[in-house]
Motif scaffolding. Structure first.
Motif, short mmCIF file in Angstrom:
data_model
loop_
_atom_site.label_atom_id
_atom_site.label_comp_id
_atom_site.label_asym_id
_atom_site.label_seq_id
_atom_site.Cartn_x
_atom_site.Cartn_y
_atom_site.Cartn_z
N TRP A 203 59.14 -48.55 40.76
CA TRP A 203 58.60 -48.70 42.10
C TRP A 203 57.33 -49.54 42.05
CZ3 TRP A 203 61.21 -47.35 46.38
CH2 TRP A 203 62.30 -46.48 46.22
N ILE A 204 57.21 -50.45 43.00
CA ILE A 204 56.11 -51.43 43.01
C ILE A 204 55.41 -51.38 44.36
CG2 ILE A 204 55.53 -53.89 42.83
CD1 ILE A 204 58.15 -54.23 41.21
N VAL A 205 54.09 -51.52 44.33
CA VAL A 205 53.33 -51.63 45.58
C VAL A 205 52.53 -52.93 45.53
CG1 VAL A 205 51.36 -50.30 44.69
CG2 VAL A 205 51.73 -50.46 47.16
N VAL A 206 52.52 -53.63 46.65
CA VAL A 206 51.78 -54.88 46.77
C VAL A 206 50.78 -54.72 47.92
CG1 VAL A 206 51.91 -57.38 47.11
CG2 VAL A 206 53.77 -56.18 45.95
N GLU A 207 49.52 -55.06 47.66
CA GLU A 207 48.46 -54.83 48.63
C GLU A 207 47.75 -56.13 48.99
OE1 GLU A 207 47.38 -50.52 46.53
OE2 GLU A 207 45.97 -52.20 46.46
N GLU A 208 47.25 -56.18 50.21
CA GLU A 208 46.41 -57.31 50.59
C GLU A 208 45.12 -57.30 49.78
OE1 GLU A 208 44.21 -57.30 54.26
OE2 GLU A 208 44.49 -55.15 54.54
N ALA A 209 44.56 -58.45 49.56
CA ALA A 209 43.25 -58.54 48.89
C ALA A 209 42.16 -58.24 49.90
CB ALA A 209 43.06 -59.92 48.29
N ILE A 210 41.21 -57.42 49.50
CA ILE A 210 40.11 -57.03 50.38
C ILE A 210 38.83 -57.73 49.91
CG2 ILE A 210 38.68 -55.13 51.21
CD1 ILE A 210 41.51 -55.04 52.24
N VAL A 211 38.16 -58.39 50.83
CA VAL A 211 36.85 -58.96 50.54
C VAL A 211 35.83 -57.93 50.99
CG1 VAL A 211 35.25 -60.86 50.92
CG2 VAL A 211 37.72 -61.29 50.87
N GLY A 212 35.46 -57.07 50.07
CA GLY A 212 34.55 -55.99 50.42
C GLY A 212 33.99 -55.35 49.17
N ARG A 213 33.18 -54.34 49.35
CA ARG A 213 32.56 -53.64 48.24
C ARG A 213 33.50 -52.57 47.70
NH1 ARG A 213 26.96 -51.93 51.00
NH2 ARG A 213 26.57 -51.01 48.94
N GLU A 214 33.46 -52.36 46.37
CA GLU A 214 34.26 -51.31 45.73
C GLU A 214 33.33 -50.12 45.47
OE1 GLU A 214 37.13 -52.27 42.64
OE2 GLU A 214 36.70 -54.39 42.95
N ILE A 215 33.60 -49.03 46.16
CA ILE A 215 32.73 -47.85 46.09
C ILE A 215 33.59 -46.62 45.84
CG2 ILE A 215 31.00 -46.48 47.31
CD1 ILE A 215 30.20 -49.01 48.81
N GLU A 216 33.12 -45.74 44.96
CA GLU A 216 33.87 -44.54 44.59
C GLU A 216 33.03 -43.31 44.85
OE1 GLU A 216 34.89 -45.12 40.49
OE2 GLU A 216 36.41 -46.63 40.95
N ILE A 217 33.70 -42.16 44.95
CA ILE A 217 33.00 -40.91 45.14
C ILE A 217 33.79 -39.80 44.46
CG2 ILE A 217 34.10 -40.25 47.32
CD1 ILE A 217 31.21 -39.49 48.29
N SER A 218 33.10 -38.83 43.89
CA SER A 218 33.73 -37.72 43.20
C SER A 218 33.89 -36.54 44.15
CB SER A 218 32.89 -37.29 42.00
OG SER A 218 32.77 -38.33 41.05
N VAL A 219 35.04 -35.88 44.05
CA VAL A 219 35.32 -34.68 44.85
C VAL A 219 35.60 -33.53 43.89
CG1 VAL A 219 36.66 -33.70 46.74
CG2 VAL A 219 36.36 -36.19 46.59
N LEU A 220 35.11 -32.35 44.23
CA LEU A 220 35.25 -31.17 43.36
C LEU A 220 35.48 -29.95 44.23
CD1 LEU A 220 34.92 -30.04 40.40
CD2 LEU A 220 32.50 -29.72 40.95
N GLY A 221 36.49 -29.15 43.89
CA GLY A 221 36.70 -27.91 44.61
C GLY A 221 38.14 -27.65 44.96
N ASN A 222 38.42 -26.43 45.41
CA ASN A 222 39.75 -26.03 45.84
C ASN A 222 39.81 -25.99 47.37
OD1 ASN A 222 40.61 -25.86 43.18
ND2 ASN A 222 40.30 -23.65 43.03
N ARG A 223 39.64 -24.83 47.96
CA ARG A 223 39.76 -24.73 49.41
C ARG A 223 38.54 -25.25 50.15
NH1 ARG A 223 41.66 -18.56 49.93
NH2 ARG A 223 40.10 -18.38 48.28
N GLN A 224 37.40 -25.30 49.48
CA GLN A 224 36.18 -25.82 50.11
C GLN A 224 35.58 -26.91 49.21
OE1 GLN A 224 34.11 -21.99 50.65
NE2 GLN A 224 34.50 -22.17 52.84
N PRO A 225 36.24 -28.05 49.11
CA PRO A 225 35.75 -29.11 48.21
C PRO A 225 34.45 -29.73 48.71
CG PRO A 225 37.55 -29.92 49.56
CD PRO A 225 37.45 -28.44 49.83
N ARG A 226 33.71 -30.31 47.79
CA ARG A 226 32.48 -31.02 48.13
C ARG A 226 32.48 -32.36 47.41
NH1 ARG A 226 31.10 -27.53 43.93
NH2 ARG A 226 29.51 -28.25 42.44
N THR A 227 31.59 -33.23 47.84
CA THR A 227 31.54 -34.58 47.30
C THR A 227 30.19 -34.85 46.63
OG1 THR A 227 30.76 -35.45 49.41
CG2 THR A 227 33.14 -35.50 49.01
N SER A 228 30.23 -35.79 45.70
CA SER A 228 29.01 -36.25 45.04
C SER A 228 28.37 -37.37 45.84
CB SER A 228 29.37 -36.78 43.65
OG SER A 228 30.11 -37.99 43.77
#
Length: 349
Positions: A203-228
């Motif tokens: 299976w293959i996915v093809v995506e448009e190119a984005i001219v933008g910033r690459e930003i990530e965030i960490s998520v932790l938790g089960n029923r009440q997750p929180r972010t970094s």
């Protein structure tokens, strides 16, 4: 304060049969370096490229764990550890580890394990399934097209460029760490990229190119997750490659990302929406593109077992948010026990 409770037996699984085998070995080494020895009886178990499970020897002076010790019976080991009140930390990246397969084995063995469950792991691993689920939940994304490799014809490359523009990014649907990913501008380049992606997954996915910033965030938790706090990647190549992530570290990482408080709050909210839409528990790293002057935040993907190497974003973002590496490991194990107890309460176990 000294820990007086008996140590928790913790199986640290690493290696695996995917193209991300080497990354997993490095991840496992650094998790073992950080784990509290007075809290855990650690049993490092490597899965070789042929699927053999074997004990591994750990020492502080090596770069990565080597899955080449005495072989073990996988299911028997998990069942024995479950009876002893232990858990599994499955530090496996990619197919045959991060995609619900190992998670299903742990469920059958009735043993707690860190990270997403069977459904969440499988959904997040398959980019096409994930994008469909996120779209159903109203989570913003870039334009994309997914299909089976058997559907590729001589006209496919031209049709993709006509619909998504040039350049495009061509990816195997079930792979991580930028393995098998290509940036393509012409029909010839797209044809080559499609063949490469198909060598990793049908299976293959093809995506448009984005001219933008690459930003990530960490998520932790089960029923009440929180972010970094979020982190920004300034790639050292046309995109954030495998080499950037794990080999030469040319990419520049900005932690925390230079964003306004309102921008961070919006990103965190969308990350939690995506986490819940994909039925993820335990942990995930949510990857975004950001177009501040256009569509705003666009979710790229969620990685349910992100790398834990010294240059990996997931632990670094938590450290910047006040959660140190050993505490992060402790919380992942605690979440594994919490989820296991909750989901098993009506099964007779």
């Amino acid at each position: 304060m000294t820990n007086t409770a008996p140590p928790i037996r913790l199986i640290v699984l690493f290696g695996g049969q995917s193209a991300e085998h080497d990354v997993s070995c490095v991840t496992a080494k650094h998790v073992l370096d950080a784990a509290r020895r007075d809290r855990y009886e650690i049993v490092p178990i490597g899965i070789d490229r042929d699927g053999t499970w074997a004990r591994a020897t750990w020492s502080a002076d090596i770069e990565a764990l080597d899955p080449s010790g005495a072989t073990v019976d996988a299911f028997a080991l998990l069942r024995e550890t479950a009876k002893d009140g232990g858990a599994v930390l499955p530090l496996l990246h990619g197919p045959m580890g991060e995609d619900g397969t190992i998670q299903g084995l742990c469920e059958l063995a009735n043993i707690p394990y860190a990270g997403a469950g069977v459904l969440g792991s499988a959904l997040a691993m398959d980019k096409i399934a994930a994008k469909n689920a996120l779209a159903s939940a109203g989570v913003p994304q870039a334009a994309w097209i997914g299909f089976n490799a058997d559907e590729v014809t001589p006209a496919t490359a031209g049709n993709l460029l006509a619909e998504l523009g040039s350049p495009v990014f061509v990816k195997p649907a079930n792979m991580g760490s930028s393995v098998g990913v290509s940036r393509a501008e012409t029909r010839e380049e797209v044809d080559i990229a499609l063949a490469l992606a198909a060598s990793y997954d049908e299976w293959i996915v093809v995506e448009e190119a984005i001219v933008g910033r690459e930003i990530e965030i960490s998520v932790l938790g089960n029923r009440q997750p929180r972010t970094s706090l979020p982190g920004e990647i300034v790639a050292g190549a046309d995109f954030y490659t495998y080499e950037d992530k794990y080999v030469d570290g040319v990419a520049k990482l900005l932690i925390p990302a230079p964003l306004e408080d309102t921008e961070i709050a919006e990103m965190q909210s969308i990350a939690l929406d995506a986490y819940k839409a994909l039925r993820v528990e335990g942990l995930a790293r949510a990857d975004f593109f950001y177009e501040p002057a256009a569509r705003g935040w666009l979710v790229n993907e969620l990685n349910t077992m992100p790398g834990f190497t010294p240059i990996s974003m997931y632990p670094k973002m938590w450290q910047a948010s006040g959660l140190e590496y050993p505490d992060l490991i402790d919380e992942l194990v605690e979440l594994a026990f919490e989820r296991h107890g909750r989901r098993r309460r009506n099964t007779g176990h």
